[in-house]
Design a protein around this motif. Structure first.
Motif, short mmCIF file in Angstrom:
data_model
loop_
_atom_site.label_atom_id
_atom_site.label_comp_id
_atom_site.label_asym_id
_atom_site.label_seq_id
_atom_site.Cartn_x
_atom_site.Cartn_y
_atom_site.Cartn_z
N LYS A 336 108.84 73.99 -63.79
CA LYS A 336 110.04 74.78 -63.99
C LYS A 336 109.83 75.75 -65.16
CE LYS A 336 112.68 72.27 -61.12
NZ LYS A 336 113.35 72.81 -59.90
N ALA A 337 110.60 76.82 -65.17
CA ALA A 337 110.56 77.77 -66.30
C ALA A 337 111.49 77.26 -67.39
CB ALA A 337 110.98 79.15 -65.84
N CYS A 338 111.16 76.09 -67.90
CA CYS A 338 112.02 75.41 -68.87
C CYS A 338 111.19 74.91 -70.04
CB CYS A 338 112.75 74.25 -68.20
SG CYS A 338 113.62 73.15 -69.34
N PHE A 339 111.62 75.22 -71.27
CA PHE A 339 110.96 74.70 -72.46
C PHE A 339 111.97 74.58 -73.58
CE2 PHE A 339 110.81 79.24 -72.90
CZ PHE A 339 110.86 79.50 -74.27
N SER A 340 111.61 73.81 -74.60
CA SER A 340 112.54 73.57 -75.70
C SER A 340 111.78 73.19 -76.96
CB SER A 340 113.52 72.45 -75.33
OG SER A 340 112.82 71.23 -75.11
N VAL A 341 112.44 73.38 -78.10
CA VAL A 341 111.88 72.94 -79.38
C VAL A 341 112.97 72.26 -80.21
CG1 VAL A 341 109.98 74.59 -79.56
CG2 VAL A 341 112.25 75.25 -80.36
N GLN A 342 112.53 71.30 -81.02
CA GLN A 342 113.46 70.56 -81.86
C GLN A 342 113.81 71.33 -83.14
OE1 GLN A 342 115.05 67.05 -81.57
NE2 GLN A 342 116.11 68.59 -82.76
N TYR A 343 112.95 72.25 -83.51
CA TYR A 343 113.17 73.00 -84.75
C TYR A 343 113.88 74.34 -84.47
CZ TYR A 343 108.71 75.02 -83.19
OH TYR A 343 107.71 75.59 -82.45
N HIS A 344 113.99 75.20 -85.51
CA HIS A 344 114.78 76.43 -85.40
C HIS A 344 113.90 77.67 -85.50
CE1 HIS A 344 118.96 74.87 -85.50
NE2 HIS A 344 118.36 73.82 -86.02
N PRO A 345 113.48 78.24 -84.37
CA PRO A 345 112.65 79.44 -84.41
C PRO A 345 113.38 80.66 -84.98
CG PRO A 345 113.32 78.97 -82.16
CD PRO A 345 113.70 77.78 -82.98
N GLU A 346 114.71 80.64 -84.93
CA GLU A 346 115.49 81.75 -85.48
C GLU A 346 115.60 81.68 -86.99
OE1 GLU A 346 118.36 78.52 -85.81
OE2 GLU A 346 116.85 79.04 -84.32
N ALA A 347 115.16 80.55 -87.58
CA ALA A 347 115.24 80.31 -89.03
C ALA A 347 116.69 80.46 -89.50
CB ALA A 347 114.30 81.24 -89.79
N GLY A 348 116.92 81.27 -90.53
CA GLY A 348 118.28 81.47 -91.06
C GLY A 348 118.87 80.24 -91.72
N PRO A 349 118.28 79.72 -92.81
CA PRO A 349 117.12 80.27 -93.52
C PRO A 349 115.81 79.69 -93.00
CG PRO A 349 117.98 78.43 -94.76
CD PRO A 349 118.87 78.58 -93.54
N GLY A 350 114.72 80.28 -93.50
CA GLY A 350 113.41 79.72 -93.19
C GLY A 350 112.39 80.76 -92.77
N PRO A 351 111.18 80.30 -92.49
CA PRO A 351 110.08 81.18 -92.11
C PRO A 351 110.19 81.65 -90.66
CG PRO A 351 109.36 78.91 -92.03
CD PRO A 351 110.77 78.89 -92.56
N ASN A 352 109.40 82.66 -90.33
CA ASN A 352 109.45 83.26 -89.00
C ASN A 352 108.23 82.93 -88.15
OD1 ASN A 352 111.95 84.66 -89.44
ND2 ASN A 352 110.85 86.13 -90.70
N ASP A 353 107.58 81.81 -88.42
CA ASP A 353 106.39 81.42 -87.68
C ASP A 353 106.64 81.25 -86.19
OD1 ASP A 353 105.62 81.17 -90.33
OD2 ASP A 353 104.34 79.44 -89.98
N ALA A 354 107.86 80.90 -85.81
CA ALA A 354 108.12 80.49 -84.42
C ALA A 354 109.01 81.46 -83.65
CB ALA A 354 108.75 79.10 -84.41
N THR A 355 109.20 82.68 -84.15
CA THR A 355 110.03 83.63 -83.42
C THR A 355 109.41 84.03 -82.08
OG1 THR A 355 109.04 85.44 -84.68
CG2 THR A 355 111.16 84.58 -85.46
N TYR A 356 108.11 83.76 -81.92
CA TYR A 356 107.44 84.06 -80.65
C TYR A 356 108.09 83.34 -79.47
CZ TYR A 356 105.36 79.41 -80.93
OH TYR A 356 105.17 78.05 -81.00
N LEU A 357 108.81 82.27 -79.73
CA LEU A 357 109.44 81.52 -78.65
C LEU A 357 110.50 82.33 -77.92
CD1 LEU A 357 109.64 78.15 -80.58
CD2 LEU A 357 108.37 78.50 -78.46
N PHE A 358 111.17 83.23 -78.63
CA PHE A 358 112.13 84.12 -77.96
C PHE A 358 111.39 85.07 -77.01
CE2 PHE A 358 114.44 82.86 -81.82
CZ PHE A 358 115.63 82.44 -81.27
N ASP A 359 110.20 85.50 -77.41
CA ASP A 359 109.40 86.36 -76.53
C ASP A 359 108.91 85.58 -75.31
OD1 ASP A 359 109.61 88.56 -78.33
OD2 ASP A 359 108.05 87.65 -79.58
N GLU A 360 108.59 84.29 -75.51
CA GLU A 360 108.18 83.47 -74.37
C GLU A 360 109.35 83.29 -73.39
OE1 GLU A 360 106.31 79.80 -75.41
OE2 GLU A 360 104.58 80.78 -76.34
N PHE A 361 110.55 83.20 -73.93
CA PHE A 361 111.73 83.09 -73.08
C PHE A 361 111.89 84.35 -72.22
CE2 PHE A 361 116.63 82.85 -73.02
CZ PHE A 361 116.62 82.12 -71.83
N ILE A 362 111.69 85.50 -72.83
CA ILE A 362 111.73 86.75 -72.08
C ILE A 362 110.65 86.76 -71.01
CG2 ILE A 362 111.32 89.25 -72.21
CD1 ILE A 362 112.73 89.23 -74.90
#
Length: 370
Positions: A336-362
């Motif tokens: 399935k085109a389904c994935f998830s993470v337990q942490y916060h890729p959007e940060a706010g606050p925090g680092p931006n290491d995982a913002t790529y996940l929004f691109d993977e969603f696209i």
């Protein structure tokens, strides 16, 4: 400007342990909730307004809170969501170019009781050793027996459904209606920065109340679906679990963060459990098993997905793990085109290491619409 006074205050834990401090701003008050701690060195305003913290007494491990004031743009929801604040040093003086008001003014507007001058190192060490538990903070220091009786009636976080307390009551839109992609987001306690990240990637979002059915969301004809972060135990959210199963049965792109991640696990027959004291901070190390790279992440959760059940599930792959305790940090379905993470890729606050996940969603939505 008000300065710190000598009005005494206490922290009374459910096991009877007491820590002492002073009321911020000479304010009288009492607040109940599950006591937890966040290790972030910055971002206190985002933390206080994060809906995932609803019903919790927040201990900040950074020694100075309030030193850079408050900014109207640095909120993750419309109001403060923590039930009370516990800190070491509360700064009545603040200094920053981009500031709208003092933190004390911000907390006063939200009617939040806070106490300072607490030995937070000792309190955090106690929570780490004994686990997160219900507590009360109060300036009513002579009424210990009465506070104990009230505290005993506060429900335990385990088994507690809280998404309904923070979810929107009516659906609303975010972003450009002429964007390339439409995403239906189920609001379990969504943070504004998630919506900002989607809108900046050419996504138009319609945010639905937590108990919306798949049929209602699907009527909008979105390209993908999103399950947000949020507070409380995921297990009581039976309607949300059913909606998730319906999304998967329709083979629609689906992305989940935090509570949404746990819901996806439950929808696949994997159980969740309450952690000893949870993960809350902005420097948690995570291993991405797909890329082989480490990520520094922002986290805020007190529940986790069962690792043994996850790795034995034939429909899922564990894509990310916490490097401190090996807990499940990411899941992906094989068919399935389904994935998830337990942490916060959007940060706010925090680092931006995982913002790529929004691109993977696209990317997952592109494949489905190609």
């Amino acid at each position: 400007m008000k300065y710190q006074t000598n009005r005494k205050a206490i922290i009374l834990l459910a096991d009877g342990t007491i820590f002492y401090g002073k009321a911020v701003g000479d304010k009288e008050g009492t607040a109940f909730g599950e006591v937890c701690f966040n290790t972030g060195m910055t971002g206190y305003q985002e933390i206080f307004t994060d809906p995932s913290y609803y019903g919790q007494l927040m201990v900040t491990t950074n020694a100075h809170i309030g030193n850079y004031g408050g900014n109207n743009e640095e909120t993750e929801s419309g109001t403060v969501k923590i039930s009370g604040l516990i800190c070491r040093n509360f700064s009545y003086n603040y200094s920053r170019t981009r500031v709208d008001e003092s933190l004390q003014s911000f907390l006063d507007k939200n009617n939040l009781f806070a106490i300072s001058d607490v030995d937070t190192r000792a309190l955090v060490a106690y929570i780490r050793d004994n686990g997160a538990m219900n507590a009360v903070i109060s300036s009513d220091v002579e009424n210990i027996d009465g506070l104990k009786k009230q505290l005993a009636e506060v429900p335990d976080m385990n088994g507690l459904e809280l998404a309904s307390k923070v979810s929107t009551k009516e659906a609303y839109y975010f972003g450009d209606e002429n964007a390339s992609y439409k995403v239906a987001a189920l609001d379990l306690g969504i943070k504004k920065n998630i919506l900002r990240n989607m809108a900046s990637r050419d996504i138009y979002v319609k945010v639905f109340p937590y108990d919306t059915t798949f049929e209602e969301m699907n009527a909008w004809n979105p390209d993908g679906y999103f399950l947000s972060n949020g507070p409380g135990d995921p297990d009581p959210l039976k309607q949300v679990i059913q909606t998730t199963q319906d999304i998967l049965a329709a083979d629609k792109p689906l992305f989940g963060i935090c509570l949404g991640h746990q819901i996806i696990a439950l929808a696949n027959g994997i159980s969740t459990f309450k952690m000893h004291h949870g993960h809350r901070g902005i420097n948690h190390p995570v291993m991405n098993h797909t890329s082989g790279k480490g990520e520094i992440t922002s986290q805020n959760h007190g529940f986790s997905v069962n690792y043994d059940e996850a790795i034995s599930n034939t429909n899922l792959v564990v894509t990310h793990q916490h490097l401190n305790d090996n807990t499940v940090m990411g899941l992906k379905m094989k068919d399935k085109a389904c994935f998830s993470v337990q942490y916060h890729p959007e940060a706010g606050p925090g680092p931006n290491d995982a913002t790529y996940l929004f691109d993977e969603f696209i990317g997952s939505m592109k494949k489905k619409t190609a």
